[in-house]
Design a protein around this motif. Structure first.
Motif: not given
Length: 253
Positions: A224-235
């Motif tokens: 889930a943390k990987a999913i959220m990173w990819l969904a975020s503006d950080d990615a």
């Protein structure tokens, strides 16, 4: 951090989907928790999200059904601006070699794991695309290390669906990049969730863990943390990317 951004998570009532829903709430999203049958599990996640001070709704729907998918996104429309879709819902069926598989079994795998992801993405693009008045967004698909390993004698149909998702991710990313939509995927390996039992292998973790590079299964929250990173503006500069969260499993022969 309250916002009007909405994240739709298919299969959001359990496992990786549920963990993603909770992290999304903490990140300020309003969360649409899709579920196929277990209303109580979905309502439990909604309750946990509301306890965090965010908002959520549970929406029943089978991603193998186009009508259910359309209804899911119509429900999301009244909740705010769609910002992210997590194509998480999937099925893995009882292990068997291809020679014993029926057409009905193979079709079920592909309808849920592939057709469902395509149709959910279609509905998300209608709402996110800048040319249609949207504000852009992110689509994160769930694939699997099985796409590389093939799952011989067990779940070649499942592996094939996830290979399709890999290709879908790359192609769609190129297609909608100029619409302000990023499309990425997370490729889990052996994760400690109930999917193994539902697929007829309740002892799979015990059997497989000794063969894993890191000698342990992953957790739903790690994915889930990987999913959220990819969904975020950080990615923000990542699209078409497929991120392995497999403890090294996907690199093994």
């Amino acid at each position: 951090m309250a916002t009007d951004r909405v994240m739709v998570i298919t299969g959001g009532s359990r496992g990786i989907g549920a963990s993603t829903a909770l992290l999304a709430a903490k990140a300020g999203y309003r969360v649409v928790v899709n579920y196929a049958s277990n209303a109580q599990a979905a309502e439990d996640i909604v309750g946990q999200i509301e306890a965090l001070g965010s908002k959520a709704i549970a929406v029943k729907g089978d991603v193998a059904s186009e009508a259910d998918i359309i209804a899911l996104f119509e429900a999301a429309d009244s909740f705010g601006q769609l910002s992210a879709l997590i194509n998480n819902a999937g099925v893995i069926l009882h292990p068997m070699p291809v020679v014993d598989m029926t057409a009905e079994r193979i079709e079920k795998s592909f309808r849920i794991n592939v057709l469902g992801s395509y149709l959910c993405a279609r509905e998300a693009i209608k709402r996110m695309a800048r040319s249609r008045g949207g504000a852009g967004g992110a689509i994160i698909n769930l694939t699997s290390a099985a796409a590389k390993l093939g799952s011989p004698k067990e779940n070649v149909d499942y592996a094939g669906t996830k290979g399709a998702i890999d290709t879908f991710t790359v192609g769609l990313a190129k297609e909608v990049a100029m619409e302000g939509i990023r499309v990425c995927a997370v490729r889990p390996g052996i994760i400690d969730t109930e999917i193994h039992a539902s697929g007829g292998q309740p002892d799979r973790l015990q059997r497989v863990v000794p063969t894993l590079t890191m000698q342990r299964a992953g957790t739903a929250e790690e994915v889930a943390k990987a999913i959220m990173w990819l969904a975020s503006d950080d990615a923000a500069y990542s699209t078409g990317a497929i991120l392995d969260v497999s403890g090294g499993r996907a690199i093994l022969p």
